[in-house]
Design a protein around this motif. Structure first.
Motif, short mmCIF file in Angstrom:
data_model
loop_
_atom_site.label_atom_id
_atom_site.label_comp_id
_atom_site.label_asym_id
_atom_site.label_seq_id
_atom_site.Cartn_x
_atom_site.Cartn_y
_atom_site.Cartn_z
N ALA A 76 5.99 7.12 42.80
CA ALA A 76 6.31 8.38 43.49
C ALA A 76 5.06 9.15 43.90
O ALA A 76 4.99 9.70 45.00
N MET A 77 4.04 9.19 43.04
CA MET A 77 2.83 9.92 43.35
C MET A 77 2.09 9.29 44.54
O MET A 77 1.50 9.99 45.36
N THR A 78 2.13 7.97 44.60
CA THR A 78 1.50 7.26 45.73
C THR A 78 2.22 7.60 47.02
O THR A 78 1.60 7.87 48.06
N ARG A 79 3.56 7.58 46.98
CA ARG A 79 4.34 7.92 48.17
C ARG A 79 4.00 9.32 48.65
O ARG A 79 3.79 9.54 49.86
N LYS A 80 3.97 10.26 47.75
CA LYS A 80 3.71 11.66 48.12
C LYS A 80 2.32 11.84 48.72
O LYS A 80 2.14 12.61 49.67
N GLN A 81 1.34 11.13 48.16
CA GLN A 81 -0.02 11.22 48.69
C GLN A 81 -0.07 10.69 50.12
O GLN A 81 -0.66 11.29 51.02
N ALA A 82 0.58 9.54 50.34
CA ALA A 82 0.57 8.92 51.66
C ALA A 82 1.32 9.77 52.69
O ALA A 82 0.89 9.91 53.83
N ILE A 83 2.45 10.33 52.27
CA ILE A 83 3.24 11.19 53.17
C ILE A 83 2.43 12.42 53.58
O ILE A 83 2.45 12.84 54.74
N LYS A 84 1.68 12.94 52.64
CA LYS A 84 0.83 14.11 52.91
C LYS A 84 -0.31 13.76 53.87
O LYS A 84 -0.67 14.54 54.76
N ASP A 85 -0.88 12.56 53.70
CA ASP A 85 -2.03 12.15 54.51
C ASP A 85 -1.65 11.63 55.89
O ASP A 85 -2.45 11.70 56.83
N LEU A 86 -0.44 11.12 56.04
CA LEU A 86 -0.03 10.41 57.26
C LEU A 86 -0.28 11.19 58.56
O LEU A 86 -0.82 10.61 59.52
N PRO A 87 0.09 12.47 58.65
CA PRO A 87 -0.12 13.19 59.93
C PRO A 87 -1.58 13.27 60.35
O PRO A 87 -1.87 13.46 61.53
N THR A 88 -2.51 13.14 59.39
CA THR A 88 -3.93 13.22 59.72
C THR A 88 -4.34 12.17 60.73
O THR A 88 -5.26 12.37 61.52
N LEU A 89 -3.65 11.04 60.74
CA LEU A 89 -3.95 9.96 61.70
C LEU A 89 -3.82 10.46 63.13
O LEU A 89 -4.50 9.96 64.03
N CYS A 90 -2.93 11.42 63.34
CA CYS A 90 -2.62 11.87 64.70
C CYS A 90 -3.67 12.81 65.28
O CYS A 90 -3.63 13.11 66.48
N LYS A 91 -4.58 13.29 64.46
CA LYS A 91 -5.63 14.17 64.97
C LYS A 91 -6.45 13.45 66.04
O LYS A 91 -6.82 14.04 67.05
N SER A 92 -6.71 12.18 65.80
CA SER A 92 -7.50 11.40 66.75
C SER A 92 -6.65 10.45 67.57
O SER A 92 -7.14 9.81 68.50
N ALA A 93 -5.36 10.34 67.22
CA ALA A 93 -4.48 9.41 67.94
C ALA A 93 -3.11 10.04 68.20
O ALA A 93 -2.10 9.61 67.63
N PRO A 94 -3.05 11.07 69.06
CA PRO A 94 -1.76 11.74 69.34
C PRO A 94 -0.73 10.79 69.95
O PRO A 94 0.47 11.07 69.89
N ASP A 95 -1.19 9.65 70.50
CA ASP A 95 -0.26 8.68 71.07
C ASP A 95 0.55 7.95 69.99
O ASP A 95 1.53 7.28 70.28
N GLN A 96 0.13 8.11 68.73
CA GLN A 96 0.83 7.47 67.62
C GLN A 96 1.89 8.38 66.99
O GLN A 96 2.57 7.98 66.06
N VAL A 97 2.00 9.61 67.50
CA VAL A 97 2.92 10.58 66.90
C VAL A 97 4.36 10.09 66.88
O VAL A 97 5.06 10.23 65.87
N SER A 98 4.83 9.51 67.97
CA SER A 98 6.21 9.04 68.03
C SER A 98 6.51 8.02 66.94
O SER A 98 7.54 8.09 66.25
N LYS A 99 5.60 7.08 66.75
CA LYS A 99 5.76 6.03 65.74
C LYS A 99 5.77 6.63 64.34
O LYS A 99 6.59 6.26 63.48
N ILE A 100 4.86 7.56 64.10
CA ILE A 100 4.76 8.17 62.78
C ILE A 100 5.94 9.12 62.52
O ILE A 100 6.46 9.20 61.41
N ALA A 101 6.38 9.82 63.58
CA ALA A 101 7.56 10.69 63.45
C ALA A 101 8.79 9.88 63.10
O ALA A 101 9.62 10.29 62.28
#
Length: 252
Positions: A76-101
């Protein structure tokens, strides 16, 4: 096996390289491989993958998939960390927002209230990077086959979308939102109808006379006025009552 000590060493190399971090592919691949390790290593890898993601566009797909795996980890702690970090990818790759959403929407099916709150918070961050992409991702899941995800995603939008800053949606995003809502309304439950109407009513274009007429047309269609009214059918009565309730404020 990549240890925490090795992860910090890899991090140090990349951090010290600053804008030339992309020249140290070996260290980034080492960090990516840590997503197959123990929970401690996985949580650290999640933070480091997103931190240096923009420097390694050739490994973007691998990095995103690795993060998706962490979001579904048994720990559970790993999941929560990854969920928290995931949107950070979109700072440099807004084209990935749909996939991550889309991925975050799938995760809304969880029964863990704390985890779901984190998922929703991360999702809201996506609107800042690419509102159209975020809408495409969530409605792709709403119009899918998972009823649990659909119900929670519609409820999430109904509760949160009106709290977003006014500038979140441009005209293209708002048009997409309205069209997607109309698709959802082709087959909805009572609660879903109420939530979708609340979403539509708070859109800018729906505050005009023409917009209110659109809403009236939507409600009229939902009321099924072309069908015989069965006064002894509770569902039929309830549908008409709800439609009248939503229609009345739209008239001058």
């Amino acid at each position: 096996m990549v240890t925490i000590e090795v992860l910090y060493k890899d991090f140090g190399v990349l951090a010290d390289a600053k804008d030339k971090a992309g020249e140290h592919e070996k260290e980034y691949l080492s960090i990516l491989s840590a997503t197959k390790g123990e929970p401690g290593e996985k949580r650290l890898a999640s933070q480091f993958i997103t931190r240096f993601f923009k420097y390694f566009p050739n490994h973007a797909g691998t990095a995103i998939n690795a993060m998706f795996d962490l979001c579904e980890d048994d720990d559970a702690m790993t999941r929560k960390q990854a969920i928290k970090d995931l949107p950070t990818l979109c700072k440099s790759a807004p084209d990935q927002v749909s996939k991550i959403a889309s991925a975050l929407t799938q995760l809304m099916g969880t029964d863990d209230a704390t985890e779901n709150s984190l998922i929703q918070s991360s999702f809201i961050s996506l609107f800042k990077f690419n509102s159209k992409g975020a809408l495409e991702g969530i409605f792709g899941q709403i119009l899918g086959d998972d009823e649990t995800v659909r119900e929670k995603a519609i409820k999430f939008l109904g509760a949160k979308i009106r709290t977003l800053p006014e500038e979140t949606f441009d005209s293209h995003s708002e048009e997409l939102l309205i069209n997607m809502c109309k698709k959802v309304l082709q087959d909805v439950t009572k609660d879903e109808f109420i939530a979708i109407m609340e979403i539509l009513k708070c859109q800018k274009t729906m505050t005009t006379v023409q917009g209110r007429q659109q809403l009236v047309d939507i409600v009229t269609e939902q009321a099924e006025l072309d069908q015989p009214f069965e006064a002894t059918d509770p569902d039929c009565v309830d549908r008409l009552t709800q439609c009248i309730k939503h229609a009345v404020p739209l008239f001058s």
